[in-house]
Write an enzyme that holds these catalytic residues in place. Sequence first.
Site, PDB file in Angstrom:
ATOM      1  N   TRP A 187      45.509  47.261  53.101  1.00 12.44           N
ATOM      2  CA  TRP A 187      44.945  46.093  52.424  1.00 12.44           C
ATOM      3  C   TRP A 187      45.323  44.862  53.238  1.00 12.44           C
ATOM      4  O   TRP A 187      46.505  44.630  53.514  1.00 12.44           O
ATOM      5  CB  TRP A 187      45.469  45.934  50.999  1.00 12.44           C
ATOM      6  CG  TRP A 187      44.992  44.646  50.389  1.00 12.44           C
ATOM      7  CD1 TRP A 187      43.720  44.329  50.034  1.00 12.44           C
ATOM      8  CD2 TRP A 187      45.789  43.480  50.116  1.00 12.44           C
ATOM      9  NE1 TRP A 187      43.663  43.046  49.551  1.00 12.44           N
ATOM     10  CE2 TRP A 187      44.923  42.497  49.595  1.00 12.44           C
ATOM     11  CE3 TRP A 187      47.142  43.178  50.268  1.00 12.44           C
ATOM     12  CZ2 TRP A 187      45.357  41.234  49.204  1.00 12.44           C
ATOM     13  CZ3 TRP A 187      47.584  41.910  49.899  1.00 12.44           C
ATOM     14  CH2 TRP A 187      46.704  40.952  49.363  1.00 12.44           C
ATOM     15  N   GLU A 228      41.098  49.081  51.887  1.00 10.77           N
ATOM     16  CA  GLU A 228      40.952  48.537  50.536  1.00 10.77           C
ATOM     17  C   GLU A 228      40.277  47.170  50.549  1.00 10.77           C
ATOM     18  O   GLU A 228      40.695  46.256  51.242  1.00 10.77           O
ATOM     19  CB  GLU A 228      42.337  48.429  49.879  1.00 10.77           C
ATOM     20  CG  GLU A 228      42.319  47.865  48.478  1.00 10.77           C
ATOM     21  CD  GLU A 228      43.707  47.796  47.867  1.00 10.77           C
ATOM     22  OE1 GLU A 228      43.836  47.283  46.737  1.00 10.77           O
ATOM     23  OE2 GLU A 228      44.675  48.258  48.518  1.00 10.77           O
ATOM     24  N   LYS A 230      38.543  43.610  48.631  1.00 11.57           N
ATOM     25  CA  LYS A 230      38.843  42.656  47.570  1.00 11.57           C
ATOM     26  C   LYS A 230      37.801  41.547  47.585  1.00 11.57           C
ATOM     27  O   LYS A 230      37.317  41.154  48.645  1.00 11.57           O
ATOM     28  CB  LYS A 230      40.247  42.057  47.743  1.00 11.57           C
ATOM     29  CG  LYS A 230      40.753  41.314  46.506  1.00 11.57           C
ATOM     30  CD  LYS A 230      42.231  40.986  46.590  1.00 11.57           C
ATOM     31  CE  LYS A 230      42.726  40.437  45.253  1.00 11.57           C
ATOM     32  NZ  LYS A 230      44.172  40.124  45.281  1.00 11.57           N
ATOM     33  N   ASP A 261      40.056  49.209  44.046  1.00  9.74           N
ATOM     34  CA  ASP A 261      41.074  48.692  43.135  1.00  9.74           C
ATOM     35  C   ASP A 261      40.375  48.102  41.913  1.00  9.74           C
ATOM     36  O   ASP A 261      39.469  47.270  42.046  1.00  9.74           O
ATOM     37  CB  ASP A 261      41.917  47.622  43.846  1.00  9.74           C
ATOM     38  CG  ASP A 261      43.099  47.157  43.011  1.00  9.74           C
ATOM     39  OD1 ASP A 261      42.871  46.649  41.896  1.00  9.74           O
ATOM     40  OD2 ASP A 261      44.249  47.279  43.472  1.00  9.74           O
ATOM     41  N   HIS A 264      39.971  44.238  41.809  1.00  7.97           N
ATOM     42  CA  HIS A 264      39.568  43.524  43.025  1.00  7.97           C
ATOM     43  C   HIS A 264      38.107  43.115  43.062  1.00  7.97           C
ATOM     44  O   HIS A 264      37.598  42.726  44.116  1.00  7.97           O
ATOM     45  CB  HIS A 264      39.875  44.380  44.251  1.00  7.97           C
ATOM     46  CG  HIS A 264      41.299  44.313  44.662  1.00  7.97           C
ATOM     47  ND1 HIS A 264      41.737  44.750  45.894  1.00  7.97           N
ATOM     48  CD2 HIS A 264      42.396  43.847  44.013  1.00  7.97           C
ATOM     49  CE1 HIS A 264      43.044  44.561  45.983  1.00  7.97           C
ATOM     50  NE2 HIS A 264      43.462  44.024  44.851  1.00  7.97           N
ATOM     51  N   HIS A 288      43.100  52.472  43.144  1.00  6.02           N
ATOM     52  CA  HIS A 288      44.253  51.715  42.684  1.00  6.02           C
ATOM     53  C   HIS A 288      43.944  51.285  41.260  1.00  6.02           C
ATOM     54  O   HIS A 288      43.134  50.389  41.039  1.00  6.02           O
ATOM     55  CB  HIS A 288      44.519  50.504  43.576  1.00  6.02           C
ATOM     56  CG  HIS A 288      45.390  50.826  44.739  1.00  6.02           C
ATOM     57  ND1 HIS A 288      45.897  49.869  45.588  1.00  6.02           N
ATOM     58  CD2 HIS A 288      45.877  52.009  45.192  1.00  6.02           C
ATOM     59  CE1 HIS A 288      46.648  50.453  46.516  1.00  6.02           C
ATOM     60  NE2 HIS A 288      46.641  51.745  46.285  1.00  6.02           N
ATOM     61  N   ASP A 296      43.391  37.125  37.698  1.00  7.19           N
ATOM     62  CA  ASP A 296      44.523  37.904  38.193  1.00  7.19           C
ATOM     63  C   ASP A 296      44.178  39.390  38.149  1.00  7.19           C
ATOM     64  O   ASP A 296      43.594  39.873  37.176  1.00  7.19           O
ATOM     65  CB  ASP A 296      45.764  37.620  37.354  1.00  7.19           C
ATOM     66  CG  ASP A 296      46.997  38.278  37.949  1.00  7.19           C
ATOM     67  OD1 ASP A 296      47.071  38.357  39.184  1.00  7.19           O
ATOM     68  OD2 ASP A 296      47.862  38.711  37.188  1.00  7.19           O
ATOM     69  N   ASP A 298      46.303  42.263  38.680  1.00  9.09           N
ATOM     70  CA  ASP A 298      47.326  43.309  38.704  1.00  9.09           C
ATOM     71  C   ASP A 298      48.229  43.319  37.477  1.00  9.09           C
ATOM     72  O   ASP A 298      49.447  43.273  37.579  1.00  9.09           O
ATOM     73  CB  ASP A 298      48.171  43.175  39.974  1.00  9.09           C
ATOM     74  CG  ASP A 298      47.348  43.426  41.226  1.00  9.09           C
ATOM     75  OD1 ASP A 298      46.845  44.543  41.362  1.00  9.09           O
ATOM     76  OD2 ASP A 298      47.200  42.504  42.033  1.00  9.09           O
ATOM     77  N   ASP A 328      48.584  50.136  40.876  1.00 11.81           N
ATOM     78  CA  ASP A 328      48.868  48.882  41.582  1.00 11.81           C
ATOM     79  C   ASP A 328      48.922  47.736  40.578  1.00 11.81           C
ATOM     80  O   ASP A 328      47.894  47.171  40.211  1.00 11.81           O
ATOM     81  CB  ASP A 328      47.794  48.616  42.640  1.00 11.81           C
ATOM     82  CG  ASP A 328      48.124  47.402  43.506  1.00 11.81           C
ATOM     83  OD1 ASP A 328      49.185  46.796  43.302  1.00 11.81           O
ATOM     84  OD2 ASP A 328      47.308  47.067  44.381  1.00 11.81           O
TER      85      ASP A 328
END
Length: 428
Positions: A187, A228, A230, A261, A264, A288, A296, A298, A328
């Site tokens: 990432w 990965e 985003k 993810d 993401h 993930h 946000d 995570d 994650d």
Amino acid sequence: MTSTPNCDAAFELASEQYASIGVNVKAALSMLSNIAVSVHCWQGDDVVGFESDARALGDGLAVTGNYPGRARNADELRSDLRLAYSLIPGKHRLNLHALYGDFETPTDRDEIEVSHFQGWIDWARDQQISLDFNPSFFSHRNASDGFTLAHSDPGIRQFWIDHGIACRKIAAAMGADQGNPCINNFWVPDGYKDTPANRRQPRERLADSLDAVFAEPLASDYTLDAVECKLFGIGSESYVVGSHEFYMGYAMSRDKVLCLDAGHFHPTEVISDKISSVLMYLPQILLHVSRGVRWDSDHVVTYTDELQAIMQEIVRGGYLQRVNIGLDFFDASINRVAAWVIGTRNVLKALLAALLEPVDLLQKAEAEGDYTTRLALMEEQKTMPLGAVWDYYCESTGVPSGSQWLSNVRHYENSILADRSDIAPSII
């Protein structure tokens, strides 16, 4: 620990109810017991790591909260992980970042070696778990302006290329020792806060840098490279070099694993809808599992509709052998061990719910155009006795059922974590 009489009785009744719609509960539990989730190490110390010059987190990442008891070294982190694993049913993996080596002397990221992670390799072998790995392209002087592998400075780019190459060698050594591939996930947070005038050149540089990192062929029996994507990050709100489209194209053209993810993408996007599409063109993917909240990405994984949809898609599509599931998230506002336990148990619970669906009936009704039956069965499934099966699975594998695991964490917090801070621990 063995299951209690009440638990056994509830399980038998639940099994009968699932059998009435053609679901074999014991077969579902057998499948679940063979699924290993890769638990992420960085929840345990707020993504600080153990480098001799550990610096404040930055470059697209932020952790909020100051709950006492953060792990300050590898031994403390391993102790916390042992407790977490003991409260999670099944046998799972550990996902390490390059920040977490045993660095007895100052070692820059382009100089890390297998020896710095031998302690983790030995520990994992002793615990009978397997390792995954990640290069760390953040919280470093050479990432201070928001660019690493896509940097316009050839010297800084080469530094991060060398870091990536070093990480691949470490991951391969981990895989060779454990006898199965160590997934090495890349990432890269590179991007601009405001609108760029040139979107093309950073992406060209990133592709060239990644090609240099991956130039040496490594045995797929030992390590698999994942990339990965985003949509945006902190400080890169307008443009991230490694977008979904960039990495999907890169993974397909370079035979890499694509990492999706859950936090993401745009808040209105869901990765459950992407899994079947990308697996048409890629042999496998890495997930993930996270929980996005507004901007946000995570938060601790909870039992949400999207988590259930992700696991349903994996099971309904027959993708269990092609999807690598990892976690994650990082939350420093609650007990960090509890965060691991809550998140991982929710992932497994959602997997169990998906395995307990009458998939054949659902897909038969759909194929016949009987959408009424499809909808009816899906809705009835929501109140089936999943909890009784989950409790039985936990107790039969020696793990507390329900919220009983909290007492173990309370005891550990008061006897172990309290000594890591001058601040008295809060009651969970």
